[in-house]
Design a protein around this motif. Structure first.
Motif, mmCIF file in Angstrom:
data_model
loop_
_atom_site.group_PDB
_atom_site.id
_atom_site.type_symbol
_atom_site.label_atom_id
_atom_site.label_comp_id
_atom_site.label_asym_id
_atom_site.label_seq_id
_atom_site.Cartn_x
_atom_site.Cartn_y
_atom_site.Cartn_z
ATOM 1 N N PHE A 162 -1.860 5.186 6.356
ATOM 2 C CA PHE A 162 -2.641 6.348 5.956
ATOM 3 C C PHE A 162 -2.234 6.767 4.551
ATOM 4 O O PHE A 162 -1.115 6.526 4.118
ATOM 5 N N ILE A 163 -3.151 7.407 3.853
ATOM 6 C CA ILE A 163 -2.880 7.973 2.530
ATOM 7 C C ILE A 163 -3.429 9.396 2.558
ATOM 8 O O ILE A 163 -4.572 9.608 2.978
ATOM 9 N N MET A 164 -2.612 10.365 2.144
ATOM 10 C CA MET A 164 -3.059 11.757 2.104
ATOM 11 C C MET A 164 -2.675 12.371 0.772
ATOM 12 O O MET A 164 -1.636 12.044 0.208
ATOM 13 N N GLY A 165 -3.526 13.274 0.305
ATOM 14 C CA GLY A 165 -3.235 13.953 -0.947
ATOM 15 C C GLY A 165 -3.817 15.355 -0.960
ATOM 16 O O GLY A 165 -4.544 15.756 -0.056
ATOM 17 N N LYS A 166 -3.485 16.080 -1.993
ATOM 18 C CA LYS A 166 -3.961 17.458 -2.154
ATOM 19 C C LYS A 166 -5.411 17.467 -2.608
ATOM 20 O O LYS A 166 -6.039 16.422 -2.722
ATOM 21 N N ALA A 167 -5.912 18.657 -2.898
ATOM 22 C CA ALA A 167 -7.305 18.825 -3.304
ATOM 23 C C ALA A 167 -7.618 18.014 -4.562
ATOM 24 O O ALA A 167 -6.826 17.944 -5.491
ATOM 25 N N GLU A 168 -8.787 17.395 -4.550
ATOM 26 C CA GLU A 168 -9.299 16.653 -5.706
ATOM 27 C C GLU A 168 -10.788 16.940 -5.810
ATOM 28 O O GLU A 168 -11.509 16.783 -4.828
ATOM 29 N N GLY A 169 -11.226 17.335 -6.978
ATOM 30 C CA GLY A 169 -12.649 17.636 -7.158
ATOM 31 C C GLY A 169 -13.074 18.726 -6.192
ATOM 32 O O GLY A 169 -12.427 19.753 -6.065
ATOM 33 N N GLY A 170 -14.136 18.475 -5.453
ATOM 34 C CA GLY A 170 -14.646 19.448 -4.493
ATOM 35 C C GLY A 170 -14.081 19.311 -3.097
ATOM 36 O O GLY A 170 -14.537 19.980 -2.173
ATOM 37 N N LEU A 171 -13.105 18.433 -2.920
ATOM 38 C CA LEU A 171 -12.520 18.230 -1.587
ATOM 39 C C LEU A 171 -11.209 19.004 -1.456
ATOM 40 O O LEU A 171 -10.359 18.926 -2.335
ATOM 41 N N ALA A 207 0.827 -1.209 0.000
ATOM 42 C CA ALA A 207 0.000 0.000 0.000
ATOM 43 C C ALA A 207 0.863 1.263 0.000
ATOM 44 O O ALA A 207 0.612 2.189 -0.772
ATOM 45 N N VAL A 208 1.887 1.308 0.842
ATOM 46 C CA VAL A 208 2.762 2.491 0.915
ATOM 47 C C VAL A 208 3.439 2.727 -0.436
ATOM 48 O O VAL A 208 3.460 3.846 -0.954
ATOM 49 N N ALA A 209 3.969 1.667 -1.029
ATOM 50 C CA ALA A 209 4.644 1.799 -2.323
ATOM 51 C C ALA A 209 3.652 2.185 -3.427
ATOM 52 O O ALA A 209 3.922 3.068 -4.235
ATOM 53 N N PHE A 210 2.505 1.533 -3.449
ATOM 54 C CA PHE A 210 1.494 1.756 -4.486
ATOM 55 C C PHE A 210 1.040 3.214 -4.508
ATOM 56 O O PHE A 210 1.025 3.857 -5.553
ATOM 57 N N PHE A 211 0.667 3.738 -3.355
ATOM 58 C CA PHE A 211 0.147 5.113 -3.310
ATOM 59 C C PHE A 211 1.269 6.141 -3.416
ATOM 60 O O PHE A 211 1.059 7.218 -3.966
ATOM 61 N N GLY A 212 2.448 5.821 -2.929
ATOM 62 C CA GLY A 212 3.596 6.707 -3.081
ATOM 63 C C GLY A 212 3.942 6.922 -4.545
ATOM 64 O O GLY A 212 4.243 8.035 -4.975
ATOM 65 N N GLU A 213 3.862 5.845 -5.336
ATOM 66 C CA GLU A 213 4.140 5.930 -6.776
ATOM 67 C C GLU A 213 3.107 6.791 -7.498
ATOM 68 O O GLU A 213 3.378 7.308 -8.570
ATOM 69 N N ARG A 214 1.932 6.950 -6.915
ATOM 70 C CA ARG A 214 0.867 7.730 -7.535
ATOM 71 C C ARG A 214 0.789 9.156 -6.995
ATOM 72 O O ARG A 214 -0.178 9.861 -7.235
ATOM 73 N N GLY A 215 1.813 9.574 -6.244
ATOM 74 C CA GLY A 215 1.905 10.958 -5.799
ATOM 75 C C GLY A 215 1.241 11.274 -4.473
ATOM 76 O O GLY A 215 1.130 12.433 -4.094
ATOM 77 N N TYR A 216 0.816 10.260 -3.761
ATOM 78 C CA TYR A 216 0.211 10.481 -2.446
ATOM 79 C C TYR A 216 1.250 10.282 -1.359
ATOM 80 O O TYR A 216 2.210 9.536 -1.526
ATOM 81 N N LYS A 217 1.030 10.940 -0.232
ATOM 82 C CA LYS A 217 1.863 10.696 0.940
ATOM 83 C C LYS A 217 1.248 9.492 1.641
ATOM 84 O O LYS A 217 0.052 9.498 1.958
ATOM 85 N N ALA A 218 2.035 8.458 1.864
ATOM 86 C CA ALA A 218 1.522 7.246 2.497
ATOM 87 C C ALA A 218 2.550 6.730 3.493
ATOM 88 O O ALA A 218 3.748 6.795 3.243
#
Length: 112
Positions: A51-60, A30-41
């Motif tokens: 945990f997985i965290m990311g910047k704004a997406e859509g209305g969030l 999970a850490v590697a998968f989401f890290g490769e996609r630009g998320y902090k994990a």
């Protein structure tokens, strides 16, 4: 606040799955998968959780998710994986992670 709740509900991905991978292997994946996609994990303070965290997406204004793994649920050697995320891109990314987890679960374990 209603718009945020609507966006959370619209983009949510919540599933449970079983895997033959050990909980530590699921969390490393999970850490590697989401890290490769630009998320902090990374690992949380709670055992067997990422945990997985990311910047704004859509209305969030920011997106979050988590992956938890519990060992020996049901039969010994079976890991219960709980996936929870919301976000325009994070929800579909969690669905991709679920597919990857299933694909790896079908392959024989390589050395552990």
């Amino acid at each position: 606040m209603d718009k945020l709740n609507e966006e959370l509900a619209r983009t949510a991905y919540q599933k449970k799955a079983v895997s033959k991978l050990a909980p530590a292997a699921v969390l490393e994946l999970a850490v590697a998968f989401f890290g490769e996609r630009g998320y902090k994990a990374g690992r949380t303070g709670r055992p067997n959780q990422v945990f997985i965290m990311g910047k704004a997406e859509g209305g969030l204004p920011r997106v979050t998710g988590e992956v938890a793994a519990r060992a020996d649920v049901g039969k010994p050697g079976t890991t219960l994986v709980t996936m929870d995320a919301a976000g325009e891109k994070l929800g579909p990314a969690m669905a991709e992670f679920h597919k990857e987890l299933r694909a790896r679960g079908r392959k024989p374990a390589a050395g552990g």
